[in-house]
Write an enzyme that holds these catalytic residues in place. Structure first.
Site, PDB file in Angstrom:
ATOM      1  N   ASP A  10       3.694  16.844  -6.164  1.00 56.37           N
ATOM      2  CA  ASP A  10       4.249  15.496  -6.128  1.00 56.37           C
ATOM      3  C   ASP A  10       3.166  14.542  -5.617  1.00 56.37           C
ATOM      4  O   ASP A  10       2.140  14.977  -5.071  1.00 56.37           O
ATOM      5  CB  ASP A  10       5.463  15.487  -5.202  1.00 56.37           C
ATOM      6  CG  ASP A  10       6.125  14.124  -5.120  1.00 56.37           C
ATOM      7  OD1 ASP A  10       6.229  13.448  -6.159  1.00 56.37           O
ATOM      8  OD2 ASP A  10       6.531  13.728  -4.007  1.00 56.37           O
ATOM      9  N   ASP A  12       3.971  10.699  -4.111  1.00 56.54           N
ATOM     10  CA  ASP A  12       4.410   9.896  -2.964  1.00 56.54           C
ATOM     11  C   ASP A  12       4.899  10.774  -1.818  1.00 56.54           C
ATOM     12  O   ASP A  12       5.821  11.578  -1.976  1.00 56.54           O
ATOM     13  CB  ASP A  12       5.530   8.942  -3.381  1.00 56.54           C
ATOM     14  CG  ASP A  12       5.039   7.839  -4.289  1.00 56.54           C
ATOM     15  OD1 ASP A  12       3.820   7.655  -4.398  1.00 56.54           O
ATOM     16  OD2 ASP A  12       5.882   7.154  -4.899  1.00 56.54           O
TER      17      ASP A  12
END
Length: 288
Positions: A10, A12
């Site tokens: 991922d 963020d």
């Protein structure tokens, strides 16, 4: 027999900190690049946002956009046409294959998500039924920048969506449950990210990761071991799909309760890219 790693991550709150910087992970990023380990970004961000970070990372590997809505493979990356590949488990009848032209790259795109206009229609239906919801499509670029802390150029990229509508809910827990129920009745789903809820079709990160893992295994000379790093509920399906799942800490040094409740996930020692860096360095030292 030696193994080959593939890292799914991922962005963020995982590879990127609250200031959208991956600087704390530079040491491990350099080492996986030197070791030719594929780094596959798997994010709720749009294709253009991910391309921006791929440029900064000097990354040329496939990626997954908008919570598994789109899988983008640079043309020729695997040495065969993805559309001709026979998956052990077919991705589904709803999948669309198309060619997409990025800034400097041509991609074979596997579209798993519901087209964005359908998601906008669903949000409008919710509002007509009295639900207090507000999506990116309702916000100006300046408003998105204010909600996310993104610079205006990146907020503009974040608004150009294909498969996922981030939205905010104003209301009580009971109202949220009513919204989630109404979304399910429309054949759609809601997941929770770092700052927003996300309205999507049946796609998720795990489905996209499985597709790419099958493609990597088809071309590897050694057994493939998949690593996943995330920190929010919308990372759960990705973490459940990989061989080794690593959850990074929040800025307050805690872990997301939805991920903690699963059990069996490796806990990175540090928030966001700090924990990311330590976990990957441990992987490269053979500690996993």
């Amino acid at each position: 027999m030696p193994v080959s790693y593939v890292v799914f991550t991922d962005l963020d709150g995982t590879l990127l900190d609250d200031a959208y910087s991956f600087a704390p992970a530079l040491q491990s990023l350099s080492q996986i690049r030197e070791a030719s380990i594929p780094l596959v970004i798997c994010s709720s961000k749009t294709r253009k946002e991910i391309e921006y970070y791929r440029g900064k990372l000097e990354n040329h590997d496939p990626f997954v956009s908008e919570n598994g809505g789109g899988v983008f493979v640079p043309t020729g990356y695997f040495g065969f046409r993805v559309v001709d590949f026979e998956f052990a488990e077919e991705p589904g009848a709803d999948v669309v294959h198309q060619t997409v032209f990025g800034a400097d790259v041509e991609y074979e795109a596997i579209c798993l998500g519901v087209p964005y206009p359908k998601l906008r229609d669903a949000l409008a239906t919710l509002r007509r039924n009295g639900c207090r919801v507000r999506g990116f499509g309702d916000m100006s670029v300046q408003e998105i920048a204010g909600e996310t802390g993104l610079p205006l150029d990146q907020a503009r990229m974040a608004k150009e969506r294909d498969f996922d509508e981030p939205f905010l809910i104003e209301g009580s827990k009971n109202e949220r449950e009513q919204i989630f129920r109404a979304v399910r009745e429309m054949g759609l789903q809601v997941s929770r990210g770092r700052r927003f809820y996300h309205l999507t079709g049946s796609n998720d990160k795990g489905r996209a990761v499985k597709i790419l893992s099958d493609l990597f295994r088809a071309t590897a000379g050694n057994p493939i071991v998949t690593i996943g790093l995330g920190g929010d509920p919308n990372d759960l399906s990705m973490l459940q799909t990989v061989d080794h799942a690593i959850m990074v800490q929040k800025p307050d040094s805690g872990y997301d309760p939805a991920l903690l409740s699963q059990g069996g996930f490796i806990k990175a020692d540090g928030p966001g890219p700090v924990g990311w860096n330590k976990a990957i360095l441990g992987l490269l030292r053979g500690e996993m």
